[in-house]
Every structure is written in structure tokens, then in C-alpha cells.
Design an enzyme around this catalytic site. Structure first.
Site, PDB file in Angstrom:
ATOM      1  CE  LYS A  20      -1.763   1.434   3.922  1.00  0.00           C
ATOM      2  NZ  LYS A  20      -1.179   2.780   4.344  1.00  0.00           N
ATOM      3  CG  ASN A  21       1.925   3.191   3.260  1.00  0.00           C
ATOM      4  OD1 ASN A  21       0.955   2.943   3.157  1.00  0.00           O
ATOM      5  ND2 ASN A  21       2.674   2.337   4.768  1.00  0.00           N
TER       6      ASN A  21
ATOM      7  CB  CYS B 230      -5.006  10.688  11.389  1.00  0.00           C
ATOM      8  SG  CYS B 230      -3.540   9.923  11.990  1.00  0.00           S
TER       9      CYS B 230
ATOM     10  NE  ARG C 174       0.341  10.155  10.167  1.00  0.00           N
ATOM     11  CZ  ARG C 174       0.290   9.228   9.044  1.00  0.00           C
ATOM     12  NH1 ARG C 174      -1.558   8.398   9.726  1.00  0.00           N
ATOM     13  NH2 ARG C 174       0.598   8.844   8.269  1.00  0.00           N
TER      14      ARG C 174
ATOM     15  NE  ARG D 229      -7.597   4.922   5.574  1.00  0.00           N
ATOM     16  CZ  ARG D 229      -6.616   5.354   6.431  1.00  0.00           C
ATOM     17  NH1 ARG D 229      -7.284   6.237   7.646  1.00  0.00           N
ATOM     18  NH2 ARG D 229      -5.596   6.333   5.831  1.00  0.00           N
TER      19      ARG D 229
ATOM     20  CG  ASP E 229       3.592   1.289   9.619  1.00  0.00           C
ATOM     21  OD1 ASP E 229       2.928   2.020  10.315  1.00  0.00           O
ATOM     22  OD2 ASP E 229       3.626   2.038   8.620  1.00  0.00           O
TER      23      ASP E 229
HETATM   24  N1  EPU Z   1       6.497  15.165  10.991  1.00  0.00           N
HETATM   25  C1  EPU Z   1       6.241  15.851  11.235  1.00  0.00           C
HETATM   26  N2  EPU Z   1       6.069  16.671  10.135  1.00  0.00           N
HETATM   27  C2  EPU Z   1       6.791  16.609   9.005  1.00  0.00           C
HETATM   28  C3  EPU Z   1       6.551  15.236   8.796  1.00  0.00           C
HETATM   29  C4  EPU Z   1       6.006  14.276   9.520  1.00  0.00           C
HETATM   30  O1  EPU Z   1       6.787  16.662  11.986  1.00  0.00           O
HETATM   31  O2  EPU Z   1       5.352  17.324   7.769  1.00  0.00           O
HETATM   32  C5  EPU Z   1       6.795  13.988  11.880  1.00  0.00           C
HETATM   33  C6  EPU Z   1       5.066  13.437  11.938  1.00  0.00           C
HETATM   34  O3  EPU Z   1       3.747  13.529  12.960  1.00  0.00           O
HETATM   35  C7  EPU Z   1       6.027  11.855  12.549  1.00  0.00           C
HETATM   36  C8  EPU Z   1       6.778  11.364  12.025  1.00  0.00           C
HETATM   37  O4  EPU Z   1       7.672  12.853  11.852  1.00  0.00           O
HETATM   38  O5  EPU Z   1       5.907  11.974  14.474  1.00  0.00           O
HETATM   39  C9  EPU Z   1       6.991  10.017  10.611  1.00  0.00           C
HETATM   40  O6  EPU Z   1       5.520  10.391  10.071  1.00  0.00           O
HETATM   41  P1  EPU Z   1       6.252  10.282   8.784  1.00  0.00           P
HETATM   42  O7  EPU Z   1       5.615  11.639   7.508  1.00  0.00           O
HETATM   43  O8  EPU Z   1       7.591   9.245   8.340  1.00  0.00           O
HETATM   44  O9  EPU Z   1       4.953   9.361   8.385  1.00  0.00           O
HETATM   45  P2  EPU Z   1       3.991   9.443   7.250  1.00  0.00           P
HETATM   46  O10 EPU Z   1       5.311   9.537   5.485  1.00  0.00           O
HETATM   47  O11 EPU Z   1       3.025  10.565   7.366  1.00  0.00           O
HETATM   48  C10 EPU Z   1       4.059   6.671   6.602  1.00  0.00           C
HETATM   49  C11 EPU Z   1       3.102   5.535   6.299  1.00  0.00           C
HETATM   50  C12 EPU Z   1       2.576   5.619   7.506  1.00  0.00           C
HETATM   51  C13 EPU Z   1       3.812   5.235   8.569  1.00  0.00           C
HETATM   52  C14 EPU Z   1       4.997   6.320   8.805  1.00  0.00           C
HETATM   53  C15 EPU Z   1       6.419   5.987   9.313  1.00  0.00           C
HETATM   54  C16 EPU Z   1       2.676   6.134   3.563  1.00  0.00           C
HETATM   55  C17 EPU Z   1       1.096   6.491   2.991  1.00  0.00           C
HETATM   56  N3  EPU Z   1       2.156   5.976   5.857  1.00  0.00           N
HETATM   57  O12 EPU Z   1       3.477   7.558   7.149  1.00  0.00           O
HETATM   58  O13 EPU Z   1       1.738   4.706   7.786  1.00  0.00           O
HETATM   59  O14 EPU Z   1       3.321   4.495  10.056  1.00  0.00           O
HETATM   60  O15 EPU Z   1       5.876   6.569   7.278  1.00  0.00           O
HETATM   61  O16 EPU Z   1       6.141   4.747   8.804  1.00  0.00           O
HETATM   62  O17 EPU Z   1       3.407   5.627   3.552  1.00  0.00           O
HETATM   63  C18 EPU Z   1       0.180   2.539   7.376  1.00  0.00           C
HETATM   64  O18 EPU Z   1       0.699   1.852   6.799  1.00  0.00           O
HETATM   65  O19 EPU Z   1      -0.448   2.204   8.991  1.00  0.00           O
HETATM   66  C19 EPU Z   1       0.903   3.904   8.426  1.00  0.00           C
HETATM   67  C20 EPU Z   1       0.813   4.793   8.942  1.00  0.00           C
END
Ligand code: EPU
Length: 417
Positions: free
Chosen positions: A22-23, A116, A121, A396, A304
């Protein structure tokens, strides 16, 4: 709304094939915006989030069609540049259209995702980095607007590791003039899959999978056919389920190289893992032992998989400590596991689990995808009947999980209400 009903106590035995990730599929579908003709993306799982991303691209004006496990996107008819609140609120990954839209069309408007269930996030790091490439960012009525006549390559050092942030910037930088360096970049395998897709389209990207990614801008990218890599989190989820039910399951199409941290913890928990040429066999017949876990960006233990391993720790012998370092509120499964008889105490982002519980079936509710998976796993070993409510979270990220677990011998079904 549907619910999943499980009568616990059955061992999982047999083969299960892992679907596309998915990701990885989500950013790859978003990246097809950058192409100058149709992209055919294969091995795409049939999931609610994938349907949302397809809807978003259709909303932008792209021609999107789907077949069995594949999606075709022709982006040449894109004539809108806004990701509306209705779509972003159902899936945060909608923010992945921001980078490609501003890079190709010079403008993008995306509803701010807001918090969320698992944490605040924010997307501040995506925005700061886009500004460094020359985009003008404004916030208005809950929408973030990015505008740029042209993007120019820059050295970007992310304050924190962000997966979708790295992906957004990698896509945007493909059309930025000159060289972009992404430092402290996320190293997740999904980043590498996206990079491979972009490279096949004609992008110049080096270093994906390490924490420094170098991108040299190009002026066009072509439509290509691409097969998404298998889902390491789905594989890990089946591995934990197999282990906890004292099962004997062969995981086919398993991305074993991406599962080192999970395999290492399962081995420490006394799960037997055998590597076959085309599968990983998980045998859970031994006395399981609870293991300490600290989530971390790849190659560390994935957040995850934290909820699923917590279910294992509840039943396995001994005391264990689980530390969640990525998200500030990713323990929503704890109170539900405790309602099933687990002994978990939390203090901030740390959970202390007294193992050895005999879980008993209950009606449980989860507020996020991986928490739902954890409750399904708990239901498989609980005495009596477990009902997992709010199944839309599961849908999802896991395609037909009840059918696939049932094929392995679980007494599990989806009930329409
Ligand atoms: N963060 C910030 N600012 C930003 C971006 C992130 O503070 O601009 C913080 C977030 O709040 C969090 C940390 O950095 O505390 C890491 O977040 P990240 O951006 O890496 O997460 P994401 O890209 O929103 C993806 C996956 C998630 C997975 C995380 C961590 C996708 C679509 N989603 O989320 O997947 O948990 O990376 O590996 O790729 C899931 O599949 O269940 C899921 C939540």
C-alpha cells in the site's frame, strides 16, 4: 457497518501470498501525475486507500482505470490542481499529490490533513522543503497552496525523518532545475520502490534507500509499466498471526530483505523462521517469549508492526517493554487488548506488558489500521468470540484479510450489519 467475527483457538496452517505494498503503491500512483503518457501500475492491492488515491487523480482530471491488481493513469487531461478536504480527510496520503502537481503545473492546493488518531502528523517538513526548491507556500481557509514558476534544485536537510515528506520532495525535485540533495532522507523500502518507478520514467535519482538522495532535474518523464513491491507490513502481520496461533505458515512473495528487524524480534521471541527459496516459513509451536521493542525509522523496527507485536507480547511469557518513538498516540489498541484480558500499562509512549495472558473474546473497536490488525491477531488466540468493529480501518490496508486468514484455517468471517 461490517464487523469481523472470530472464534479463537484455531492454528493457522498453509500458504499465504503477500499483495503489493500500500505505502509504495500510493506514492507511485501520485507520481504518475508527472508522466507525459499513460502509466500502468501492477501488483496494486484492492484497498480503500488505493481507491481514494484513484478518486483523487480522477478529480484532478486524469483518466484512471483499473483492472485486476492494476491501475492505469493517463495524466495528460489533468486540469485541476486541488486535493479537496473530502478526500484528504479520509486519507492523509492525499498530500502526496502536492509535490508532483507543483512540479509539473506550477501550482497545487491541498487541504491540510489535520491531526489523526495516531498523532498530530503535521506536514511542515514537506512545506519547508518545497519552499527551499523555490515554491511559494500560503495557507488559506484550511488549504495549503504551493506555487512556483519553476523549481530550482537545492540542498535540503530534513529536521526529522519523514517518509511521505521524502517522497513528495523526490517527486518535486525530478522537475527542479539542477541538482537537489535530500539529506536525512527516509530510507524505507517504499522510497526505493518510488525511486525505481521514477527512474524507469526517466528520472535521474541516486542514493534512494540511503539517507542522502541526489536528484538531477529533467524536463519530462514518460509513461511506463511498473510492478509495485510486496507489502512488508502485511507480510509481518501474517508472520505474527502464524507465530501466535502456534501455526505453520509459508509466506509467499515475501519481501524478506525488508523484514530484518521484524524477523530478528520474532526469532528473539522463540518463533522458528525458515527461509525457503520462494517463501518464509513461520512455525510458532514453541513457548513464546515477550520481547522489548523500540520503533524507529527503517531499518529499525517499524511503527506499523508495533501493535501486532504487542498482541504477541500479551500472550508470550515474561515482561516486555514497547517504546513508540514515531507517533505520539499509537497505543489505541492497548485499552482494547486489556479488555480482552491483557495486562498492559502505559506511561506516555512506553508500554509495559506482563505476558502470559489467556485472552478472552470481546467486542472491540479500533481507531486505526494497525491497531485493528492487532485486535484481529488477539482474536485468533482468544477463547470464545471476538468481534472487531469499525472494519473500514482494516479495509484501508489489508485486502480481504478475513478470507485469507480463513483459508489458513482461522474461524473468521465478515458480518454485514
Ligand atoms: N512529521 C512532522 N512533520 C512533517 C512530517 C512528519 O513532524 O512534515 C512527523 C510525524 O508527525 C511523525 C514523524 O514525523 O511523528 C514521522 O512521520 P512520517 O512523515 O514519516 O509518516 P508519514 O509519511 O505520514 C508513512 C506511512 C505510515 C507510517 C509512517 C512511518 C504512508 C502513506 N504512510 O506516514 O503508514 O506509519 O510513514 O513509517 O507511507 C500505515 O500504513 O498504517 C501508516 C500509518
Amino acid at each position: 457497518m461490517d464487523k469481523i467475527v472470530i472464534n479463537g483457538g484455531e492454528r493457522l496452517i498453509g500458504d499465504v501470498k503477500i499483495n503489493g505494498a500500500k505505502n509504495a503503491a500510493l506514492p507511485i500512483i501520485a507520481a504518475s501525475i508527472l508522466a507525459d503518457s499513460t502509466c500502468t501500475i501492477k501488483n496494486v492491492p484492492a484497498l480503500a486507500d488505493i481507491r481514494t488515491m484513484s478518486k483523487l487523480l480522477s478529480h484532478l482530471g486524469a483518466a484512471v482505470s483499473s483492472g485486476t491488481q492494476k491501475i492505469m493513469v493517463n495524466p495528460t487531461s489533468i486540469n485541476r490542481h486541488t486535493a479537496p478536504y473530502e478526500l484528504v480527510k479520509t486519507m492523509r496520503a492525499s498530500v502526496l499529490v502536492l509535490g508532483p502537481l507543483v512540479a509539473k503545473y506550477g501550482k497545487a492546493e491541498v487541504s491540510l490533513p489535520g491531526g489523526c488518531a495516531i498523532g498530530a502528523r503535521p506536514i511542515n517538513l514537506h512545506l519547508k522543503a518545497l519552499e527551499q526548491l523555490g515554491a511559494k507556500i500560503t495557507l488559506d481557509h484550511g488549504y495549503v497552496r504551493a506555487e512556483a514558476k519553476k523549481l530550482t534544485g537545492a540542498r535540503i536537510i530534513f529536521d526529522n525523518v519523514t517518509v511521505t515528506g521524502t517522497e513528495n520532495l523526490m517527486m518535486a525535485a525530478c522537475f527542479a532545475e539542477g541538482e537537489t540533495l535530500l539529506e536525512n532522507a527516509a530510507c524505507e523500502p517504499e522510497i526505493v520502490d518510488l525511486a525505481n518507478f521514477l527512474i524507469k520514467m526517466g528520472a535521474q535519482i541516486q542514493g534512494a534507500g540511503s539517507d542522502i538522495i541526489r536528484i538531477t532535474g529533467v524536463t519530462s518523464l514518460k509513461g511506463v509499466e511498473y510492478e509495485v513491491m510486496p507489502d512488508r507490513i502485511e507480510a509481518g502481520t501474517f508472520m505474527v498471526a502464524a507465530a501466535l496461533t502456534k501455526g505453520n505458515v509459508r509466506i509467499l512473495n515475501c519481501p524478506r530483505d525488508h523484514l530484518d528487524a521484524v524477523i530478528s524480534k520474532l526469532t528473539e521471541a522463540h518463533v522458528t523462521i525458515e527461509f525457503e527459496p520462494d517463501a518464509i516459513k513461520v512455525v510458532g509451536g514453541h513457548m513464546l517469549r515477550g520481547v522489548d521493542i523500540k520503533t524507529a525509522p527503517y531499518p529499525g523496527f517499524p511503527t506499523d508492526m508495533q501493535a501486532q507485536m504487542m498482541a504477541l507480547n500479551c500472550v508470550a511469557e515474561g515482561l516486555s517493554v514497547v517504546k513508540e518513538t514515531i507517533f505520539e498516540n499509537r497505543f489505541m489498541h492497548v485499552s482494547e487488548l486489556n479488555r480482552m484480558g491483557a495486562d498492559i500499562r502505559t506511561d506516555g509512549r512506553t508500554a509495559i506488558i506482563r505476558g502470559g495472558a489467556q485472552l478472552s473474546g470481546a467486542s472491540v473497536m479500533a481507531t486505526d489500521l494497525r491497531a485493528s490488525a492487532s485486535l484481529i491477531i488477539a482474536g485468533l488466540v482468544a477463547t470464545g468470540t471476538t468481534e472487531v468493529l469499525r472494519v473500514y480501518h482494516l479495509d484501508r490496508g489489508y485486502e480481504s484479510i478475513e478470507k485469507r486468514l480463513s483459508a489458513l484455517g482461522a474461524d473468521i468471517k465478515r458480518v454485514k450489519e
